[in-house]
Design an enzyme around this catalytic site. Structure first.
Site, PDB file in Angstrom:
ATOM      1  N   CYS A 117      -8.386 -26.858   7.560  1.00 35.34           N
ATOM      2  CA  CYS A 117      -7.111 -26.205   7.902  1.00 35.34           C
ATOM      3  C   CYS A 117      -6.291 -27.064   8.867  1.00 35.34           C
ATOM      4  O   CYS A 117      -6.782 -28.024   9.445  1.00 35.34           O
ATOM      5  CB  CYS A 117      -7.358 -24.821   8.491  1.00 35.34           C
ATOM      6  SG  CYS A 117      -7.762 -24.830  10.249  1.00 35.34           S
TER       7      CYS A 117
ATOM      8  N   ASP B  80      -8.283  -6.654   1.324  1.00 38.31           N
ATOM      9  CA  ASP B  80      -7.243  -6.836   2.329  1.00 38.31           C
ATOM     10  C   ASP B  80      -7.740  -6.234   3.615  1.00 38.31           C
ATOM     11  O   ASP B  80      -8.492  -5.251   3.598  1.00 38.31           O
ATOM     12  CB  ASP B  80      -5.942  -6.140   1.909  1.00 38.31           C
ATOM     13  CG  ASP B  80      -6.025  -4.650   2.086  1.00 38.31           C
ATOM     14  OD1 ASP B  80      -5.617  -4.154   3.145  1.00 38.31           O
ATOM     15  OD2 ASP B  80      -6.539  -3.963   1.171  1.00 38.31           O
TER      16      ASP B  80
ATOM     17  N   GLY C 130      -0.905   6.157   2.199  1.00 41.64           N
ATOM     18  CA  GLY C 130      -1.954   7.180   2.284  1.00 41.64           C
ATOM     19  C   GLY C 130      -2.927   6.919   3.427  1.00 41.64           C
ATOM     20  O   GLY C 130      -3.288   7.839   4.168  1.00 41.64           O
TER      21      GLY C 130
ATOM     22  N   ASP D 163       0.854  -1.189   0.000  1.00 42.04           N
ATOM     23  CA  ASP D 163       0.000   0.000   0.000  1.00 42.04           C
ATOM     24  C   ASP D 163       0.891   1.240   0.000  1.00 42.04           C
ATOM     25  O   ASP D 163       2.089   1.160   0.220  1.00 42.04           O
ATOM     26  CB  ASP D 163      -0.998  -0.023   1.159  1.00 42.04           C
ATOM     27  CG  ASP D 163      -0.319   0.122   2.497  1.00 42.04           C
ATOM     28  OD1 ASP D 163       0.915   0.238   2.523  1.00 42.04           O
ATOM     29  OD2 ASP D 163      -1.028   0.129   3.509  1.00 42.04           O
TER      30      ASP D 163
END
Ligand SMILES: [Zn+2]
Length: 362
Positions: free
Chosen positions: A314, A265, A84, A81
């Site tokens: 999992c 995200d 910002g 990213d």
């Protein structure tokens, strides 16, 4: 809709099947798990944080350690990213933490150090880190901010995006042989449809490889700004990928994927895991109750022999009971956050797999 949706994003370090949820590895680590745990949970890509990484371990250390991929042992795609959003968070927390000018963002660290992030520097850092997707520095706002603040943010975001694009071209001119990263522009405009449209049109005119929905995505009551988010997606052709930045609550991922968003995200699923809020998906969503939260610390789970989610494959659910997880949590053993994080991330990758099937009409 099924015919025109983008199914895959091909990047320098591999492909992302869309929609994809990208866990947040702020400082180059998804807390409590390693890269192999992530791969086994079906994670295909990560988001890392330019602003935090430039402070710790610092860009020169990252360079010496071989860039983000080699440093973290993560071989898949990395989206960095721009910084910002962190600027927005820190400055809205306390205006003395820094300021935003037309040239960029200046932060003051509590220890007194000053950091400056310009559009050019943000791109240079992301390129040096070896990111697969570079995001333009943007001026982030809250939807409740006044109109003049939103207008200034759009004007700045567009000007900065152009500077980011120019800087990327300059940076790439010096490197040969490596596959170029994609550059995403971020659409701001708060809750104003008119400003969102203006921002999107200006960015589309400049031309980016993909786009992000920027700004705080929830209203004052914590509800998703559905109308604005959906409208903004419609402004960008479906053939171009769109990232719902910071959106990661499972219900919001489902809602936005159905609107046509491709990438998500958020630190929420992993933070929830560490705080013992685990996700469980119901086999059928016909009752409307497709998502349950299992609070692993609750006393009622002491003797539960079943896993957190019987439908989950999992590394946690395959081997361990909810009762054992409860025990680990009460002990404060570091195995708890690891297993819990693996489970919540696997739930997110199972969820996006289900969404892919649904969006393809399967
Ligand atoms: Zn599981």
């Amino acid at each position: 809709m099924a015919a025109e949706r983008l199914r895959q994003l091909s990047l320098a370090h591999g492909d992302l099947r869309l929609p994809a949820f990208l866990p947040v590895a702020t400082l180059g680590v998804v807390r409590a798990v390693d890269s192999r745990d992530l791969e086994r949970a079906g994670v295909e890509g990560l988001v890392m944080n330019t602003f935090h990484l430039m402070q710790r371990p610092g860009s020169s250390t990252i360079r010496v350690l071989g860039g983000l991929h080699r440093m973290t042992g993560w071989n898949g795609p990395i989206v960095t990213d721009s910084g910002g959003f962190q600027a927005y968070s820190l400055i809205s927390e306390n205006p003395r933490n820094g300021r935003i000018t037309d040239n960029g963002v200046v932060f003051r660290h509590p220890g007194g150090r000053r950091f400056q992030l310009t559009p050019e520097k943000s791109v240079q850092l992301q390129l040096a880190y070896g990111a697969d997707v570079v995001i333009c520095l943007d001026d982030c706002t809250h939807p409740d901010a006044p109109q003049e603040v939103q207008e200034a943010a759009v004007r700045r975001t567009v000007a900065w995006a152009k500077r980011c694009r120019d800087e990327l071209e300059r940076g790439l001119a010096h490197r040969e042989g490596r596959r170029r990263p994609l550059l995403f522009g971020v659409i701001q405009g708060g809750a104003s449809l008119e400003l969102r449209r203006r921002c999107a049109e200006s960015l589309l005119e400049l031309g980016f490889d993909g786009y992000g929905y920027g700004g705080w995505p929830l209203d004052a009551e914590g509800r998703l700004l559905r109308e604005v988010i959906e409208y903004t997606r419609e402004l960008v052709p479906r053939t171009l990928p769109m990232h719902a930045l910071g959106i990661g609550h499972p219900a919001n991922v489902v809602a936005c994927a159905r609107m046509g968003y491709d990438l998500f995200d958020s630190a929420m699923p992993t933070r929830d895991a560490r705080h013992a809020r685990l996700y469980a998906l119901s086999a059928s969503s016909s009752s409307g109750e497709w998502l349950r939260f299992v609070y692993a610390g609750d006393a009622r789970h002491v003797k539960v022999e079943a896993p957190v989610d019987t439908g989950c494959d999992c590394a946690c659910c395959e081997r361990y009971s909810l009762g054992y997880l409860h025990h680990l949590f009460k002990l404060g053993d570091p195995l708890f956050p690891r297993l819990a994080t693996i489970h919540n991330l696997r739930t997110m990758t199972r969820l996006t797999a289900m969404l892919r099937e649904e969006l393809d009409g399967g």
